[in-house]
Design a protein around this motif. Structure first.
Motif, short mmCIF file in Angstrom:
data_model
loop_
_atom_site.label_atom_id
_atom_site.label_comp_id
_atom_site.label_asym_id
_atom_site.label_seq_id
_atom_site.Cartn_x
_atom_site.Cartn_y
_atom_site.Cartn_z
N PHE A 1 0.82 -1.02 -0.12
CA PHE A 1 -0.13 -0.24 -0.41
C PHE A 1 0.77 1.32 0.07
O PHE A 1 0.58 2.32 -0.14
CB PHE A 1 -0.88 0.06 1.31
CG PHE A 1 -2.54 -0.61 0.92
CD1 PHE A 1 -2.30 -1.92 0.73
CD2 PHE A 1 -3.44 0.08 0.26
CE1 PHE A 1 -3.65 -3.11 0.71
CE2 PHE A 1 -4.37 -0.69 0.41
CZ PHE A 1 -4.49 -2.74 0.67
N ALA A 2 2.54 0.69 0.07
CA ALA A 2 3.11 2.22 0.08
C ALA A 2 3.60 2.31 -1.74
O ALA A 2 4.40 3.26 -1.30
CB ALA A 2 4.21 2.03 1.55
N GLN A 3 3.11 1.83 -2.02
CA GLN A 3 3.58 2.26 -3.57
C GLN A 3 2.92 3.68 -3.97
O GLN A 3 4.59 3.97 -4.93
CB GLN A 3 3.22 1.12 -4.18
CG GLN A 3 3.51 1.10 -5.74
CD GLN A 3 4.58 0.82 -5.91
OE1 GLN A 3 4.70 -0.59 -5.23
NE2 GLN A 3 5.61 1.23 -6.52
N GLY A 4 2.50 4.17 -4.01
CA GLY A 4 2.32 5.42 -4.06
C GLY A 4 2.52 5.99 -3.36
O GLY A 4 2.99 7.51 -4.14
N GLU A 5 3.14 6.51 -2.77
CA GLU A 5 4.45 6.92 -1.79
C GLU A 5 5.86 7.28 -2.50
O GLU A 5 5.98 7.86 -2.41
CB GLU A 5 3.86 6.89 0.04
CG GLU A 5 3.74 7.58 0.94
CD GLU A 5 2.11 7.07 0.46
OE1 GLU A 5 1.75 5.99 -0.02
OE2 GLU A 5 0.68 7.74 0.29
N ILE B 1 0.98 -3.60 8.01
CA ILE B 1 2.04 -3.39 8.02
C ILE B 1 2.47 -2.58 6.75
O ILE B 1 3.12 -1.03 6.72
CB ILE B 1 3.11 -4.23 8.20
CG1 ILE B 1 3.12 -4.63 10.03
CG2 ILE B 1 4.67 -3.17 7.88
CD1 ILE B 1 3.97 -5.65 9.77
N THR B 2 2.19 -3.24 5.54
CA THR B 2 2.29 -0.97 4.64
C THR B 2 1.65 -0.15 4.97
O THR B 2 2.25 0.73 4.18
CB THR B 2 2.76 -2.65 3.60
OG1 THR B 2 0.79 -2.68 3.38
CG2 THR B 2 3.20 -3.36 2.91
N ILE B 3 0.90 -0.93 5.23
CA ILE B 3 -0.78 0.27 5.36
C ILE B 3 0.19 2.08 6.67
O ILE B 3 -0.02 2.99 5.72
CB ILE B 3 -1.44 0.18 5.54
CG1 ILE B 3 -2.69 -0.25 4.82
CG2 ILE B 3 -3.18 1.74 6.49
CD1 ILE B 3 -3.71 -0.77 4.83
N GLY B 4 0.64 0.74 7.19
CA GLY B 4 0.94 1.69 8.34
C GLY B 4 2.47 2.54 7.84
O GLY B 4 3.27 3.45 8.28
N GLY B 5 3.26 2.02 6.29
CA GLY B 5 4.44 1.90 6.15
C GLY B 5 4.25 3.51 5.23
O GLY B 5 5.20 4.80 5.36
N SER B 6 3.65 3.25 5.05
CA SER B 6 2.68 4.17 3.35
C SER B 6 2.08 5.52 4.38
O SER B 6 3.01 6.96 3.98
CB SER B 6 1.73 4.06 2.80
OG SER B 6 0.55 4.22 3.49
N LEU B 7 1.66 5.51 6.21
CA LEU B 7 1.27 6.83 6.70
C LEU B 7 2.25 7.16 7.09
O LEU B 7 2.52 8.78 7.35
CB LEU B 7 0.64 6.16 8.08
CG LEU B 7 -0.76 5.61 7.44
CD1 LEU B 7 -1.33 5.47 9.35
CD2 LEU B 7 -1.30 6.88 6.86
N CYS C 1 -0.44 13.02 -2.52
CA CYS C 1 -0.67 12.50 -3.49
C CYS C 1 -0.52 11.40 -4.32
O CYS C 1 -1.35 10.54 -4.92
CB CYS C 1 -0.12 13.53 -4.61
SG CYS C 1 1.62 13.08 -5.21
N GLY C 2 -0.48 10.62 -3.01
CA GLY C 2 0.36 9.19 -3.61
C GLY C 2 -0.79 8.02 -3.63
O GLY C 2 -0.86 7.38 -3.96
N SER C 3 -2.01 8.06 -2.73
CA SER C 3 -3.08 7.34 -2.56
C SER C 3 -3.54 7.10 -3.47
O SER C 3 -4.12 6.21 -3.83
CB SER C 3 -3.95 6.94 -1.61
OG SER C 3 -3.98 8.93 -1.88
N MET C 4 -3.91 8.20 -4.80
CA MET C 4 -4.54 8.29 -5.59
C MET C 4 -3.68 7.37 -6.86
O MET C 4 -4.60 6.33 -7.68
CB MET C 4 -4.52 9.44 -6.64
CG MET C 4 -6.24 9.96 -6.98
SD MET C 4 -7.94 9.07 -6.20
CE MET C 4 -9.08 10.28 -6.43
N TYR C 5 -2.74 7.90 -6.84
CA TYR C 5 -1.67 6.74 -7.63
C TYR C 5 -1.93 5.03 -7.79
O TYR C 5 -1.61 4.68 -7.84
CB TYR C 5 -0.72 7.87 -7.80
CG TYR C 5 -0.15 8.61 -8.67
CD1 TYR C 5 -0.67 8.90 -9.81
CD2 TYR C 5 0.43 9.32 -8.01
CE1 TYR C 5 -0.50 10.24 -10.12
CE2 TYR C 5 0.13 11.16 -7.77
CZ TYR C 5 -0.35 11.10 -9.45
OH TYR C 5 0.93 11.99 -10.53
N ALA C 6 -1.63 5.43 -6.37
CA ALA C 6 -1.61 3.95 -5.88
C ALA C 6 -2.78 3.10 -6.07
O ALA C 6 -3.39 1.88 -6.84
CB ALA C 6 -1.85 3.36 -4.37
#
Lengths: 339, 297
Positions: free
Chosen positions: B39-43, B98-104, B217-222
């Motif tokens: 989930f951190a891909q957008g970041e 954990i990836t959600i946490g990482g993206s945050l 802007c990352g979450s939209m790209y993700a």
């Protein structure tokens, strides 16, 4: 209902009745009203996450639907609050069905990403206001107060009692549900999906039902929000809130309804108490909590930390008894936890 | 609608679709080696843009580009070692969490470092639009297309001809078997995070001159990259490119639909496509249902 849960409920009720005597200040009661609203959402989320092993990142979207639904229907179309709440609830459940039906049949991440997208889009639509109903970024006000049995909820104390009474009703219902036939089915899904399927449990059906229930609870909380604040704008219903809600559930331990309430109250009070800190660091804080709890305390902060402490105590007393030969080998902690 | 307008929307669709394709490629690489969706891909996309903006202030774009990519790759590796690696034996749901946490964490750090405002970046070459058949195309669009092509070719060569690339494909096909053959899956997971962080960064760098960059802007790209990956078939590289371009085009054509507020629904199209595809053919255009059944999650 098990004895433990019954005692828990009685203690909680007693606690809730006593609190206003000590924290009668409207500000403190307001914080508790917020805790109650979030508890409603988090209980549903906990049922869904804990028992179905799925993550919903769109609870803020359902919350927003409830708030906007109630707000728009009462302020713009002259609905009475309660019918408006019902209409918003039904609309929310139908939309949840649209998101859940295709994704819940499948494995894994699809629902997480679809709900994330759903929440983002609700926010975008509320913000862009394509039909001239939501008031765009600045929102709209003029939402009437709610009244219950002819009693207008016009101060914090009444809201406090009302919201927490609703929380208790839902908690009672959910605790019963978890210990019923449905609850056993849900727990079997949690234990192992394939095994549950083999035993004849309709996994997709139960998952969808739990998801719809969690969406419905978020919608109810949203409707209360609209009437409590009297004003709705898109800002509070962003993606950050959805993840914040997941964090609240995770802190308390995902499979534990009591934990969900405890985690919610803890985080809400903390966020309110350190408002300036959280304004800047909420993202970092939530991220850190999610990662740390997932890495260290998979059962939630309360239960996980308690077990860790018990293990440490057990190990310490073990060491002590080893140092003094002949001393009792019985330790005060739980010896199994030490292994 | 006259043909030149359609062509104009097509250019716009390819431009944004190329970005979604790169994000989808990043999702696929990590999905193939670990079986999780990062989930951190957008970041990574957002960080690519941010680092590029910062470095471009002190050095020419040509020098800032590789350094910005490298910076994001380092962030990606660090993220993997600090959060994914310790939990490698955990359940999939905890890894996703954990990836959600990482993206945050990445988002929160970006907010602290760069603040809440949006940053522009100068175009790579002139901003003079080029005329093609009555429609105009920005040079930056050509940059995006060529960068996408380059990424696809390099990835294809890497997976086809290098030993590491072959090991990664083996790992994607069957992780335990790959591990039994002496492939260090641990190291491949790290490499896959590095690779997809790099691709994400490249996407972020080339799109920033067109769209600006800020910490959210990352979450939209993700989301859209994920829809693209699902559309093409999760884990399939060709699918990622086709899916990305399709979603980009659909968005741009959708925004041109003649009804009120069509452009504000633009962001909903990717989600709608995602849901329809999950209903009709969850394994995507190029995927086979039997293969997706075997995946861990």
């Amino acid at each position: 209902m098990s004895k433990k849960n019954l005692i828990g409920l009685i203690v909680l009720i007693a606690f809730l009745l006593v609190i206003p005597r000590f924290f009668g200040n409207p500000y403190y009661l307001g914080v508790l009203v917020w805790s109650g609203l979030y508890s409603l959402i988090c209980m549903g989320l906990s049922l869904f996450m804990g028992y179905c092993g799925q993550i919903s990142l769109g609870q803020a979207g359902f919350y927003a639907l409830g708030a906007y639904g109630s707000g728009i229907l009462t302020a713009r179309f002259g609905f009475e609050p309660w019918p408006a709440l019902a209409v918003a609830l039904v609309a929310c459940v139908i939309l949840a069905l649209g998101v859940g039906l295709p994704t819940l049949r499948l494995k894994g991440h699809y629902l997480a990403m679809a709900t994330l997208g759903f929440g983002v889009i609700i926010y975008v639509v509320a913000d862009a206001d394509p039909f001239g109903l939501t008031g765009g970024p600045s929102g709209f006000s003029g939402i009437p107060k709610l009244s219950v049995f002819g009693l207008a909820l016009n101060d914090e104390l009444r809201w406090y009692y009302f919201v927490w009474a609703t929380v208790l009703i839902f908690l009672f219902f959910l605790l019963n549900l978890v210990n019923s036939r449905v609850g056993r089915a849900l727990r079997s899904i949690h234990g192992g999906e394939t095994a549950a399927k083999a035993m004849g449990v309709n996994v997709a059906k139960y998952k969808t039902q739990a998801f719809l229930l969690s969406a419905a609870m978020a919608s109810v909380a949203g409707s209360f929000y609209a009437h409590y604040v009297g004003f709705v704008n898109p800002e509070p219903f962003n993606l950050e809130l959805s993840i914040h809600l997941v964090t609240m559930v995770v802190i308390g331990g995902v499979t534990n309804l009591w934990g969900a309430i405890a985690g919610t109250v803890l985080l809400t009070v903390l966020t309110e108490g350190f408002r300036t800190f959280f304004k800047e660091y909420r993202l970092l804080f939530d991220g850190l909590i999610l990662v740390v709890i997932m890495l260290l305390f998979a059962e939630g902060l309360f239960l996980g930390a308690a077990k860790k402490v018990a293990a440490l105590v057990a190990r310490a007393s073990c060491l002590r008894s080893r140092r003094r030969p002949g001393a009792s080998t019985h330790s005060t902690g739980n010896p199994e936890a030490a292994s | 609608m006259d043909p030149s307008t359609i062509l104009q929307y097509t250019f716009a669709g390819i431009k944004i679709g190329g970005i979604y394709a790169m994000v989808a490629l990043g999702f696929n690489i990590i999905y193939n080696t670990t079986g999780i969706i990062n989930f951190a891909q957008g970041e990574f996309v957002m960080l690519g843009g941010m680092f590029m903006v910062t470095f471009s202030r002190i050095m020419p774009l040509g020098a800032a580009f590789p350094i910005a990519v490298l910076a994001v790759v380092i962030v990606g590796c660090f993220l993997e070692r600090a959060t994914i690696w310790p939990a490698r034996n955990g359940s999939v749901i905890s890894l996703i969490m954990i990836t959600i946490g990482g993206s945050l964490l990445l988002k929160g750090l970006a907010m602290k470092v760069w603040g809440k405002s949006s940053f522009p970046l100068r175009h790579f070459s002139s901003e003079e639009p080029i005329k093609i058949l009555e429609a105009t195309i920005q040079p930056q669009t050509l940059w995006i297309i060529s960068v996408l092509l380059l990424v696809v070719i390099v990835l294809a060569l890497f997976f086809k001809f290098t030993l590491t690339g072959k090991a990664m494909r083996a790992c994607a096909a069957n992780r335990p078997a790959a591990s039994l053959c002496g492939i260090s899956v641990d190291r491949l997971v790290l490499l896959s995070f590095a690779l997809s962080a790099g691709i994400g960064a490249v996407a972020g760098i080339v799109i920033t001159p067109v769209t600006l960059v800020n910490y959210t802007c990352g979450s939209m790209y993700a989301l859209k990259g994920f829809a693209a990956a699902v559309l093409g078939g999760l884990g399939i590289s060709t699918g990622a490119v086709v899916g990305g371009l399709t979603i980009g085009l659909m968005e741009c054509y959708g925004a041109a639909l003649p009804f009120q507020g069509a452009s504000s629904y633009k962001d909903g199209i990717a989600l709608l496509v995602l849901l329809i595809f999950l209903c009709a053919k969850p394994s995507g255009i190029f995927g086979r249902a039997a293969i997706s059944e075997l995946k861990r999650f």
